[in-house]
Design a protein around this motif. Sequence first.
Motif, mmCIF file in Angstrom:
data_model
loop_
_atom_site.group_PDB
_atom_site.id
_atom_site.type_symbol
_atom_site.label_atom_id
_atom_site.label_comp_id
_atom_site.label_asym_id
_atom_site.label_seq_id
_atom_site.Cartn_x
_atom_site.Cartn_y
_atom_site.Cartn_z
ATOM 1 N N LYS A 81 6.077 58.506 78.317
ATOM 2 C CA LYS A 81 7.152 57.866 77.557
ATOM 3 C C LYS A 81 8.473 57.937 78.356
ATOM 4 N N ALA A 82 8.704 59.098 78.964
ATOM 5 C CA ALA A 82 9.961 59.287 79.711
ATOM 6 C C ALA A 82 10.055 58.329 80.897
ATOM 7 N N PHE A 83 8.909 57.987 81.493
ATOM 8 C CA PHE A 83 8.928 57.135 82.687
ATOM 9 C C PHE A 83 8.586 55.675 82.382
ATOM 10 N N ALA A 84 8.419 55.353 81.091
ATOM 11 C CA ALA A 84 7.958 54.009 80.723
ATOM 12 C C ALA A 84 8.872 52.901 81.242
ATOM 13 N N LYS A 85 10.170 53.155 81.267
ATOM 14 C CA LYS A 85 11.093 52.084 81.682
ATOM 15 C C LYS A 85 11.406 52.122 83.173
ATOM 16 N N THR A 86 10.816 53.095 83.852
ATOM 17 C CA THR A 86 11.076 53.199 85.292
ATOM 18 C C THR A 86 10.037 52.365 86.035
ATOM 19 N N THR A 87 10.353 51.068 86.135
ATOM 20 C CA THR A 87 9.428 50.147 86.800
ATOM 21 C C THR A 87 10.215 49.341 87.841
ATOM 22 N N GLU A 92 11.097 52.017 92.584
ATOM 23 C CA GLU A 92 11.251 52.098 94.045
ATOM 24 C C GLU A 92 12.394 53.043 94.407
ATOM 25 N N HIS A 93 13.491 52.935 93.649
ATOM 26 C CA HIS A 93 14.644 53.811 93.903
ATOM 27 C C HIS A 93 14.269 55.270 93.643
ATOM 28 N N LEU A 94 13.603 55.508 92.512
ATOM 29 C CA LEU A 94 13.214 56.887 92.181
ATOM 30 C C LEU A 94 12.322 57.450 93.286
ATOM 31 N N LYS A 95 11.401 56.619 93.755
ATOM 32 C CA LYS A 95 10.479 57.074 94.795
ATOM 33 C C LYS A 95 11.254 57.439 96.076
ATOM 34 N N ASP A 100 13.371 61.586 99.773
ATOM 35 C CA ASP A 100 14.499 62.191 100.510
ATOM 36 C C ASP A 100 14.781 63.609 100.027
ATOM 37 N N GLN A 101 14.698 63.798 98.724
ATOM 38 C CA GLN A 101 14.994 65.115 98.165
ATOM 39 C C GLN A 101 13.964 66.146 98.640
ATOM 40 N N LEU A 102 12.684 65.793 98.564
ATOM 41 C CA LEU A 102 11.633 66.730 98.991
ATOM 42 C C LEU A 102 11.683 66.944 100.500
ATOM 43 N N THR A 113 20.712 61.405 98.860
ATOM 44 C CA THR A 113 21.977 60.748 98.499
ATOM 45 C C THR A 113 22.029 60.373 97.019
ATOM 46 N N GLY A 114 21.034 60.845 96.264
ATOM 47 C CA GLY A 114 20.991 60.479 94.845
ATOM 48 C C GLY A 114 21.918 61.328 93.985
ATOM 49 N N LYS A 115 21.741 61.147 92.691
ATOM 50 C CA LYS A 115 22.571 61.878 91.722
ATOM 51 C C LYS A 115 22.206 63.360 91.738
ATOM 52 N N THR A 116 23.095 64.167 91.186
ATOM 53 C CA THR A 116 22.737 65.576 91.003
ATOM 54 C C THR A 116 21.625 65.609 89.952
ATOM 55 N N ALA A 120 21.215 63.051 86.850
ATOM 56 C CA ALA A 120 20.043 62.164 86.802
ATOM 57 C C ALA A 120 19.245 62.341 85.508
ATOM 58 N N HIS A 121 19.297 63.553 84.947
ATOM 59 C CA HIS A 121 18.457 63.828 83.777
ATOM 60 C C HIS A 121 19.268 64.077 82.511
ATOM 61 N N LYS A 122 20.535 63.721 82.583
ATOM 62 C CA LYS A 122 21.429 63.948 81.441
ATOM 63 C C LYS A 122 20.911 63.228 80.192
ATOM 64 N N GLY A 123 20.917 63.929 79.097
ATOM 65 C CA GLY A 123 20.539 63.315 77.815
ATOM 66 C C GLY A 123 19.038 63.142 77.632
ATOM 67 N N MET A 124 18.235 63.474 78.643
ATOM 68 C CA MET A 124 16.779 63.277 78.498
ATOM 69 C C MET A 124 16.130 64.369 77.670
ATOM 70 N N LYS A 125 16.850 65.442 77.490
ATOM 71 C CA LYS A 125 16.320 66.579 76.723
ATOM 72 C C LYS A 125 14.920 66.977 77.213
ATOM 73 N N ALA A 133 4.653 70.005 83.034
ATOM 74 C CA ALA A 133 3.745 68.871 83.278
ATOM 75 C C ALA A 133 4.119 68.162 84.581
ATOM 76 N N PHE A 134 5.421 68.012 84.823
ATOM 77 C CA PHE A 134 5.862 67.324 86.042
ATOM 78 C C PHE A 134 5.456 68.127 87.285
ATOM 79 N N LEU A 135 5.658 69.440 87.217
ATOM 80 C CA LEU A 135 5.281 70.274 88.373
ATOM 81 C C LEU A 135 3.770 70.291 88.568
HETATM 82 C C1 HEM Z 1 11.065 69.088 89.886
HETATM 83 C C2 HEM Z 1 11.358 68.260 88.917
HETATM 84 C C3 HEM Z 1 12.085 66.963 89.093
HETATM 85 C C4 HEM Z 1 12.705 66.434 90.182
HETATM 86 C C5 HEM Z 1 12.832 67.039 91.590
HETATM 87 C C6 HEM Z 1 13.251 65.160 89.800
HETATM 88 C C7 HEM Z 1 13.961 64.333 90.639
HETATM 89 C C8 HEM Z 1 14.539 63.139 90.264
HETATM 90 C C9 HEM Z 1 15.310 62.289 91.127
HETATM 91 C C10 HEM Z 1 15.605 62.560 92.594
HETATM 92 C C11 HEM Z 1 15.721 61.227 90.405
HETATM 93 C C12 HEM Z 1 16.553 60.026 90.900
HETATM 94 C C13 HEM Z 1 18.039 60.331 90.908
HETATM 95 C C14 HEM Z 1 18.874 59.117 91.266
HETATM 96 O O1 HEM Z 1 18.577 58.013 90.783
HETATM 97 O O2 HEM Z 1 19.853 59.268 92.000
HETATM 98 C C15 HEM Z 1 15.170 61.399 89.073
HETATM 99 C C16 HEM Z 1 15.311 60.506 88.044
HETATM 100 C C17 HEM Z 1 14.607 60.551 86.878
HETATM 101 N N1 HEM Z 1 13.831 61.585 86.429
HETATM 102 FE FE1 HEM Z 1 13.447 63.290 87.436
HETATM 103 N N2 HEM Z 1 12.952 64.929 88.493
HETATM 104 C C18 HEM Z 1 12.234 66.001 88.031
HETATM 105 C C19 HEM Z 1 11.734 66.187 86.759
HETATM 106 C C20 HEM Z 1 11.733 65.201 85.787
HETATM 107 C C21 HEM Z 1 11.085 65.313 84.497
HETATM 108 C C22 HEM Z 1 10.330 66.543 83.991
HETATM 109 C C23 HEM Z 1 11.286 64.133 83.857
HETATM 110 C C24 HEM Z 1 10.868 63.661 82.481
HETATM 111 C C25 HEM Z 1 10.454 64.373 81.517
HETATM 112 C C26 HEM Z 1 12.062 63.289 84.734
HETATM 113 C C27 HEM Z 1 12.460 62.017 84.437
HETATM 114 C C28 HEM Z 1 13.269 61.239 85.229
HETATM 115 C C29 HEM Z 1 13.696 59.897 84.864
HETATM 116 C C30 HEM Z 1 13.270 59.117 83.623
HETATM 117 C C31 HEM Z 1 14.547 59.462 85.898
HETATM 118 C C32 HEM Z 1 15.305 58.138 85.960
HETATM 119 C C33 HEM Z 1 14.428 57.047 86.514
HETATM 120 C C34 HEM Z 1 15.117 55.710 86.355
HETATM 121 O O3 HEM Z 1 16.216 55.529 86.881
HETATM 122 O O4 HEM Z 1 14.523 54.858 85.705
HETATM 123 N N3 HEM Z 1 12.321 63.975 85.888
HETATM 124 N N4 HEM Z 1 14.465 62.566 89.010
#
Ligand code: HEM
Length: 174
Positions: A81-87, A92-95, A100-102, A113-116, A120-125, A133-135
């Motif tokens: 659900k959290a990633f449903a809109k990330t298409t 591509e940007h997230l990838k 780069d981060q890893l 060069t991305g967000k902190t 990046a995860h503000k408000g996602m709770k 699960a992500f790890l």
């Molecule tokens: C080790 C854990 C994680 C790492 C290293 C990580 C890293 C990142 C990075 C690098 C971005 C992109 C930042 C940017 O746009 O500048 C991002 C975005 C995002 N992350 Fe994570 N993340 C982690 C865990 C999670 C988890 C647990 C969730 C969901 C439950 C999540 C959901 C998302 C979503 C939805 C975005 C935004 C994608 C978009 O723009 O559509 N992340 N994350």
Amino acid sequence: MMTSKALATGPFLAFLLVACGGSQSGSSTPQVTETVVDAGAPDVAPPPLPALFIRLGGKENLAKIVDSLLANASADPELKKAFAKTTGAKAEHLKAMLVDQLCELSGGDCKYTGKTMRDAHKGMKISDSQWKAFLLDLDYALQENKIADADRAELAGLLGPLKEEMTEAPAIKK
Ligand code: HEM
């Protein structure tokens, strides 16, 4: 389908203790010559391991690992659900950001060069179980790409400290 495996989520940084070759600077010429019997210890320390980045297969392999991670996360009931809109372009940007981060975290010559993580995860709770699960999905991706157990644990250890920034754990009430 991968079988469930215990994931090293804790800080499992493998520290290499490299003995410093301390040289005792001789003072004056000793009066008595003492013969020290070498107990057979190796004279040369083992060569240090290459950077984790190299052990992960470099940037090309990191791209494959991130592809697997995002495929796993999108199919994961805990995360889809959290990633449903990330298409499309967003995916591509997230990838690119994750690669780069890893890369940077593991000692590669990259600059993230991305967000902190907080922004990046503000408000996602993000909950504790989503974090785990992500790890776990990352760990499966690493296993799919034949990364050694110790290297998987080392990467998990590097990511561990980011949890606090992302999960916005509520303050403990006294
Ligand atoms: C080790 C854990 C994680 C790492 C290293 C990580 C890293 C990142 C990075 C690098 C971005 C992109 C930042 C940017 O746009 O500048 C991002 C975005 C995002 N992350 Fe994570 N993340 C982690 C865990 C999670 C988890 C647990 C969730 C969901 C439950 C999540 C959901 C998302 C979503 C939805 C975005 C935004 C994608 C978009 O723009 O559509 N992340 N994350």
